[in-house]
Structures are given as structure tokens and as C-alpha cells.
Design an enzyme around this catalytic site. Structure first.
Site, short mmCIF file in Angstrom:
data_model
loop_
_atom_site.label_atom_id
_atom_site.label_comp_id
_atom_site.label_asym_id
_atom_site.label_seq_id
_atom_site.Cartn_x
_atom_site.Cartn_y
_atom_site.Cartn_z
N CYS A 84 -0.34 -0.22 -1.99
CA CYS A 84 -0.47 1.05 -1.29
C CYS A 84 0.52 1.99 -1.87
O CYS A 84 0.08 2.53 -3.12
CB CYS A 84 -0.17 0.91 0.33
SG CYS A 84 -0.83 2.33 1.29
N HIS A 178 -2.85 -3.42 2.62
CA HIS A 178 -1.25 -4.27 2.72
C HIS A 178 -1.65 -5.86 3.11
O HIS A 178 -1.69 -6.07 4.50
CB HIS A 178 -0.69 -3.69 3.94
CG HIS A 178 -0.08 -2.37 3.49
ND1 HIS A 178 1.10 -2.22 3.24
CD2 HIS A 178 -0.62 -1.11 3.97
CE1 HIS A 178 1.41 -0.78 3.14
NE2 HIS A 178 0.19 -0.22 3.60
N GLU A 180 0.25 -8.09 3.16
CA GLU A 180 1.71 -8.82 3.85
C GLU A 180 1.52 -8.61 5.25
O GLU A 180 2.66 -9.39 6.02
CB GLU A 180 2.59 -8.23 3.21
CG GLU A 180 2.88 -6.77 3.34
CD GLU A 180 2.29 -5.76 2.64
OE1 GLU A 180 1.43 -6.35 1.93
OE2 GLU A 180 2.31 -4.62 2.76
N1 GLN Z 1 0.45 7.51 1.77
C1 GLN Z 1 1.54 6.95 1.34
C2 GLN Z 1 2.12 7.62 -0.17
O1 GLN Z 1 1.60 8.52 -0.51
C3 GLN Z 1 1.17 5.54 1.01
C4 GLN Z 1 0.93 4.78 2.50
C5 GLN Z 1 1.20 3.40 2.22
O2 GLN Z 1 2.11 2.78 1.46
N2 GLN Z 1 1.02 2.92 3.49
O3 GLN Z 1 2.96 7.01 -0.71
#
Ligand code: GLN
Length: 201
Positions: A84, A178, A180
């Protein structure tokens, strides 16, 4: 679960869901440490970039003197797994980033932040990931990015609707979701295999 026996890996611990990654890697047998300084970075053979807020992790990495050392290690072939926000940080180019926001880079992709829109803050999906075997991956997306350009050396591992959400380029692995938080261990095991291969005898 001997995938990571003995591998020395770090989790970048500036912000985000650090503990979940550390626990999962330890359960896979890795020797896990939290990385907040260049000296701690020098001790590890692979690094996980957690989810969280990529612009905050970027800012803190500069404050902690980690930005250049991380980018250099990635350039030198250190295995990295970004989830992410971590995938955003690993991308060569960020779309819809804050004006001052920079990635560490290394992965030849363009990644759009919050690609699934603010209306759909988070969702779950079952993903086909042939590289990990037949069993689908239950994936949780939280304000997730998507990969919008994939360089020639990058393998697409998974898509949701037509969007690319998991990629691999050599020892660099990135997922928009994610694993995890769902007890899905196969991506972390794959990262540990990269670490064993790159740092092995
Ligand atoms: N939207 C977040 C960002 O721009 C990422 C979200 C996440 O890691 N769950 O960093």
C-alpha cells in the site's frame, strides 16, 4: 514455515502498520528488526515498507536521514516488499502525490495514490495470484493505490477489475493491499525467498 529461517530483515518503522509485518515475518522464522536509522538499515538484508501514509513516511524518512540510504540499498539490489503506502514509496513515479512528495523508487511503475476513490475507502476482494498457487488471496484494500504503468521488467502478479494491484521486478515486490491484516503469509514468504537468494551463500 521455514521460509525465512535466519534471514535478517527489517521493517521500516517510521509510521504505519509496522507491528503486523514484524509479527508475520517473525512467525515465518525471520530475524526481524525495526529500522529507524541508517545504522539499523545497514544490519538488514531486506526491508518491508509498511502501509500507512506515504507522504508522512517520505517526510519522516528525510528527517531520520534514511531517504538516501534506502534508495541506495534498493539500487544495490536489496530485496524490498512494499504494501500500500509502501508500494507507493517503492514506485519510480507517484501520480496524485503531494507536491513535495517523493518515492524511494526502484520499481519501474507509476502508482496512483487513492486510485479507488474516496467513496470506496476500503474493500475486500478474492484475488487470483497464479504465482502463489491455486488458492486465491483474500485481499484488504484501504485507501489503496493502483499501478497504472508497468515497465518492461515488471511482472504483474494480480489485478482487481482491470487494475494492477500486485507486481514484482527482480527482488522488489509490491502489493496495493495488506496481506498482513488477513494472515496471508505467501507474499511475505516470497519476499523472504528473495532475501535468501540475494544474501545467501
Ligand atoms: N492512501 C495512503 C497513501 O497515500 C495509503 C493507504 C495505506 O497504506 N493503507 O499513502
Amino acid at each position: 514455515m521455514a521460509a525465512g529461517r535466519g534471514a535478517r530483515v527489517g521493517v521500516l518503522a517510521l509510521q504505519g502498520d509496522v507491528r503486523e509485518h514484524a509479527a508475520l515475518l517473525a512467525a515465518l522464522g525471520a530475524d526481524v528488526s525495526l529500522v529507524r536509522s541508517p545504522a539499523q538499515l545497514a544490519e538488514v538484508d531486506g526491508l518491508v515498507l509498511p502501509g500507512g501514509e506515504s507522504s508522512v513516511i517520505d517526510k519522516l524518512s528525510r528527517l531520520f536521514g534514511l531517504r538516501e540510504p534506502i534508495a541506495e540499498r534498493i539500487g544495490a539490489g536489496m530485496p524490498v516488499y512494499g504494501t500500500c503506502a509502501g508500494l507507493i514509496l517503492l514506485a519510480d513515479r507517484i501520480l496524485d502525490g503531494l507536491p513535495t512528495q517523493l518515492p524511494f523508487g526502484g520499481l519501474d511503475v507509476d502508482v496512483r495514490r487513492n486510485a479507488f476513490g474516496s467513496q470506496v475507502d476500503s474493500f475486500e476482494a478474492e484475488l487470483e495470484v497464479p504465482a502463489l498457487g491455486e488458492e486465491p488471496v483474500h485481499a484488504t484494500f484501504i485507501r489503496a493505490p493502483a499501478v497504472e504503468r508497468v515497465g518492461p521488467g515488471v511482472e504483474v502478479l494480480a489485478r482487481v477489475d482491470e487494475r494492477v494491484v500486485a507486481v514484482e521486478q527482480g527482488a522488489l515486490l509490491g502489493t496495493a493491499f495488506h496481506p498482513e491484516v488477513d494472515g496471508e503469509t505467501r507474499f511475505h514468504a516470497r519476499f523472504l525467498e528473495h532475501v535468501a537468494r540475494v544474501s545467501g551463500p
